[in-house]
Design a protein around this motif. Structure first.
Motif, short mmCIF file in Angstrom:
data_model
loop_
_atom_site.label_atom_id
_atom_site.label_comp_id
_atom_site.label_asym_id
_atom_site.label_seq_id
_atom_site.Cartn_x
_atom_site.Cartn_y
_atom_site.Cartn_z
N LEU A 63 0.59 -1.35 -0.19
CA LEU A 63 0.47 0.25 0.08
C LEU A 63 0.94 1.83 -0.09
O LEU A 63 0.47 1.89 -0.67
N ARG A 64 2.00 1.46 0.82
CA ARG A 64 2.77 2.28 0.91
C ARG A 64 1.87 3.82 0.85
O ARG A 64 1.94 4.36 0.30
N ARG A 65 1.01 4.21 2.13
CA ARG A 65 0.06 5.31 2.37
C ARG A 65 -0.18 5.79 2.94
O ARG A 65 0.32 4.93 4.47
N LYS A 86 -1.75 11.03 5.58
CA LYS A 86 -2.01 11.25 4.27
C LYS A 86 -2.63 12.49 3.99
O LYS A 86 -2.60 13.82 3.04
N LYS A 87 -4.04 12.48 4.29
CA LYS A 87 -5.08 13.08 3.87
C LYS A 87 -4.82 14.73 5.02
O LYS A 87 -4.90 15.76 3.61
N GLU A 143 -2.44 16.90 2.70
CA GLU A 143 -1.80 17.36 0.75
C GLU A 143 -3.35 18.31 1.50
O GLU A 143 -2.39 18.86 0.91
N SER A 149 -7.59 6.14 10.28
CA SER A 149 -7.02 5.99 9.29
C SER A 149 -7.19 4.57 8.59
O SER A 149 -7.01 4.67 7.54
N THR A 197 -8.11 3.31 5.18
CA THR A 197 -7.19 2.82 3.34
C THR A 197 -6.90 1.83 3.68
O THR A 197 -7.66 1.18 2.47
N SER A 227 -7.86 -0.49 0.46
CA SER A 227 -8.29 -1.23 -0.64
C SER A 227 -8.64 -2.87 -0.86
O SER A 227 -8.28 -2.97 -1.89
N GLU A 278 3.42 5.13 7.57
CA GLU A 278 2.73 4.70 6.98
C GLU A 278 2.22 3.31 6.91
O GLU A 278 2.94 2.72 8.00
#
Lengths: 224, 133
Positions: A8-10, A14-15, A18, B2, B6, B10, B100
């Motif tokens: 995934l590497r998220r 992140k939100k 951004e 979160s 996420t 996915s 992450e």
């Protein structure tokens, strides 16, 4: 049944990242220098900011402030005494400000047009942990530390001090009675964030404020 | 929260799959306490498609770029931002703030009715119908 690894590497934030990136563009387009003030509760962020706003206004600069607290608008009322436009953000239990809160409070702030500002200060919720992880799009993150808190605070909260662009030591007028070890504090800040600018101030006597205001003016010319 | 969001998003590409493991990359400067995170993960995932999954936290040390040495160096802790080899202070951070989701490990449902029972299969039917509208 097959087992599969899905990359995934998220980023978990992140939100926020951004939204902060959008804010950063917005501040830059408006030409306003934005600072995020972070410290423990009781360090004297509000007193320091009130004095800063007052002195900036007296020098003809245009400055405004957003101030975060869990509850009450006491700080906004204190800061408004400086004459600058101030808006309170109540987080109702959340221990930090995030980029979404900043964006929303800027959107419908009738008293302030970002494009007409030289400086926007964001006084974060008093907390040395979570505000470190939430980018508000600011150009300068200021970590504050008072002489009553212990010189090792930067070592105890390295994440925050390491992410700061400037450090302010407050309440220098009572440094001696508190047995404040100035050299140790400066050394500890430097150990966590080498080369950072450190201002030794008193919101009561005004000590160190000239140096701080000069820094602000230079930063504004450089960035805004 | 979160994290759950996420991971759930996915999963859309893998209907009926169950999540066995969620792997995070957490830098030494990310202000994350693993014990609290594990505790919260259990609560946050309850009733979600992520419920019951293991949370694996891979800690990453701080890596600085040391200009005099001309290379990246790893710190043993976060109490002093100096190159461990030459002792010079450095603030050029190359790693340490990560927070992450690296990957998830899932068990995929068999494509042709391998395990027709259960909520996963029901969801599959539902979404197929919706897509057909």
């Amino acid at each position: 049944m097959t087992t599969r690894i899905v990359e995934l590497r998220r980023g978990i934030l992140k939100k926020n990242d951004e939204l902060a990136a959008e804010l950063r563009l917005r501040y830059a387009a408006a030409g306003a220098l934005v600072l995020n003030l972070v410290s423990s509760p009781g360090t004297g962020k509000t007193a320091f900011l009130e004095r800063t706003l007052r002195e900036l206004l007296a020098r003809g600069s245009r400055a405004a402030a957003l101030v975060g607290d869990l509850e009450t608008d006491n700080d906004a009322r204190r800061l408004a005494a400086s004459g600058a436009p101030v808006r309170q953000i109540n987080t109702h239990g959340i221990c930090h400000l995030d980029a979404d809160m900043i964006g929303k409070h800027l959107d419908n702030w009738e008293a302030v047009d970002l494009a007409q500002l030289d400086y926007l200060f964001i006084e974060n919720v008093g907390n040395l942990v979570c505000p470190a992880s939430y980018d508000l799009g600011e150009k300068i993150r200021v970590a504050l530390l008072s002489v009553t808190e212990g010189e090792d605070k930067p070592l105890k909260y390295p994440t925050l001090f390491n992410s700061a662009d400037a450090a302010v030591i407050t309440k220098m007028d009572i440094a001696a009675p508190c047995g404040f070890d100035r050299e140790a504090a400066v050394r500890n800040i430097n150990e966590i964030r080498p080369g950072i600018r450190i201002f030794e101030t008193s919101s009561k006597t005004g000590a160190g404020m000239d140096e701080w205001l000069t820094y602000l003016a230079e930063a504004r010319l450089r960035h805004a | 929260m979160s994290i759950v969001e996420t991971v759930t998003e996915s999963l859309a590409a893998y209907p009926g799959a169950t999540v066995k493991e969620v792997r995070l990359r957490v830098g030494a400067l990310a202000a994350v306490e693993e014990e609290s995170l594990q505790f919260c993960f259990g609560m946050a995932t309850e009733g979600s498609p992520v419920a019951g999954a293991r949370l694996v936290v891979n800690r990453l040390p701080v890596i600085l770029h040391c200009a005099p040495c001309g290379k990246d160096v790893e710190l043993a802790g976060v109490q002093s931002f100096r190159c461990p080899e030459c002792g010079v202070q450095a603030s050029d951070l190359r790693q340490g703030r990560e927070l992450e989701i690296e990957a998830i490990e899932i068990d995929e449902a068999e494509p042709n009715g391998g395990e027709p029972s259960g909520a996963g299969a029901a969801m599959q039917t539902g979404s197929a119908q919706e897509a057909g509208k």
